[in-house]
Design a protein around this motif. Structure first.
Motif, PDB file in Angstrom:
ATOM      1  N   THR A 116      -2.075  -1.174   8.554  1.00 25.84           N
ATOM      2  CA  THR A 116      -0.770  -0.736   8.428  1.00 25.84           C
ATOM      3  C   THR A 116      -0.439  -0.458   7.147  1.00 25.84           C
ATOM      4  OG1 THR A 116      -0.125  -3.227   8.292  1.00 25.84           O
ATOM      5  CG2 THR A 116       0.124  -2.465  10.362  1.00 25.84           C
ATOM      6  N   TYR A 152       1.552   0.777   3.639  1.00 25.26           N
ATOM      7  CA  TYR A 152       2.748   1.232   3.296  1.00 25.26           C
ATOM      8  C   TYR A 152       2.735   1.830   1.843  1.00 25.26           C
ATOM      9  CZ  TYR A 152       5.298  -1.712   6.856  1.00 25.26           C
ATOM     10  OH  TYR A 152       5.769  -1.831   8.008  1.00 25.26           O
ATOM     11  N   CYS A 185      -1.762  -2.557   2.220  1.00 25.54           N
ATOM     12  CA  CYS A 185      -1.563  -3.150   3.625  1.00 25.54           C
ATOM     13  C   CYS A 185      -0.057  -3.965   3.152  1.00 25.54           C
ATOM     14  CB  CYS A 185      -2.472  -4.420   3.665  1.00 25.54           C
ATOM     15  SG  CYS A 185      -4.156  -3.781   4.163  1.00 25.54           S
ATOM     16  N   GLY A 186       0.614  -3.715   4.453  1.00 24.73           N
ATOM     17  CA  GLY A 186       1.993  -4.312   4.474  1.00 24.73           C
ATOM     18  C   GLY A 186       2.169  -5.811   4.102  1.00 24.73           C
ATOM     19  N   THR A 195       7.596   1.995   2.174  1.00 25.87           N
ATOM     20  CA  THR A 195       7.742   2.849   3.398  1.00 25.87           C
ATOM     21  C   THR A 195       6.288   3.068   4.414  1.00 25.87           C
ATOM     22  OG1 THR A 195       7.577   5.085   2.435  1.00 25.87           O
ATOM     23  CG2 THR A 195       9.786   4.424   3.096  1.00 25.87           C
ATOM     24  N   GLN A 196       6.299   2.763   5.431  1.00 21.59           N
ATOM     25  CA  GLN A 196       5.103   2.685   6.281  1.00 21.59           C
ATOM     26  C   GLN A 196       4.634   4.470   6.433  1.00 21.59           C
ATOM     27  OE1 GLN A 196       2.957   0.988  10.305  1.00 21.59           O
ATOM     28  NE2 GLN A 196       4.996   0.892   9.767  1.00 21.59           N
ATOM     29  N   LYS A 241      -1.790   5.682   8.649  1.00 24.35           N
ATOM     30  CA  LYS A 241      -2.204   5.004   9.500  1.00 24.35           C
ATOM     31  C   LYS A 241      -3.271   5.576  10.647  1.00 24.35           C
ATOM     32  CE  LYS A 241       0.155   1.507  12.427  1.00 24.35           C
ATOM     33  NZ  LYS A 241       1.253   1.074  13.161  1.00 24.35           N
TER      34      LYS A 241
END
Length: 243
Positions: A142, A144, A153-154, A209-210, A215
């Motif tokens: 994930t 970001y 990684c988030g 923001t992702q 991803k």
């Protein structure tokens, strides 16, 4: 005149006449021989013309002249030396061309084999540089992206910001925890906490923001490497940023 004397006179006259004719003939033959000797001789020669075909025989070039020791080469010799050098260089280029063509054909064959197999060979080190998180060194399932352009990684960013928030809150122990929130600190005139990028230390001014493109790419490569996607964890950055 007695008969005997008359007969002798006739014989004498005949002898004289014969001698005169003989002398005359001798003089005539001598004159003709001298005229023949003095006459210019005309020699009749028969010329033989040899006809040869250019297709059957080639002209034989003259042997090269050996220059004297220490003497400067003549223009013809310089031209011949230059031509020899050019021919040698041309043969070397032809050999190099054949070697390059062989290498190109080999590469084309390898490329065709790879396409036929439907596989792509990638260097793991080059791939890991783009799909691994620089905080936890694990696959960014994930990812970001921060305002500086770096992705993490988030969950790693959440832990990173949470540590910065705790350090900032420790400077203001007189305020209760609910006051030290992004939505309330401006009311009390408290300077906001500063969050930095884990890599370049650039100040992060807005919520991460992702990156869905990254991803999907990371997921495809990770699955090709045989990695299993872990359980999804919801990430929120609301307590760190107003928007």
């Amino acid at each position: 005149m007695p008969p005997d004397r008359a007969r002798n006179a006739d014989v004498l006259d005949l002898t004289i006449t014969q001698k005169h004719h003989s002398l005359t003939n001798h003089l005539i033959h001598t004159k003709k021989r001298k005229e023949k000797e003095n006459r210019p001789t005309v020699t009749h020669t028969t010329e033989v013309i040899e006809i040869s075909s250019d297709e059957d025989e080639e002209p034989v070039p003259p042997p090269p002249r050996t220059p004297k020791k220490g003497a400067p080469p003549t223009p013809n010799e310089r031209a011949r030396l230059l031509l020899t050098a050019l021919e040698k260089k041309f043969r070397a280029l032809e050999q190099e061309k054949k070697q390059l063509e062989a290498q190109v054909n080999c590469l084309r064959q390898e490329n065709a084999e790879f396409r036929a197999k439907g596989t792509v060979h990638l260097n793991n080190d080059d791939v890991d540089e783009h799909i691994l998180c620089e905080v936890c060194s694990l696959t960014m399932w994930t990812p970001y992206v921060l305002t500086c352009g770096h992705a993490f990684c988030g969950s790693c960013l959440e832990s990173w910001f949470d540590r910065a928030l705790r350090d900032w809150a420790s400077r203001y122990p007189q305020f209760p925890p609910h006051v030290l929130q992004a939505a309330h600190i401006a009311r009390y005139g408290i300077p906001p906490p500063q969050y930095l990028c884990p890599k370049c230390r650039t100040a992060v001014s807005s919520k991460p923001t992702q990156d869905f493109t990254l991803k999907g790419l990371v997921g495809t490569i990770a699955k090709a490497k045989g990695e299993a996607k872990p359980g999804a964890k919801e990430t929120s950055f609301r307590k760190y940023f107003d928007s």
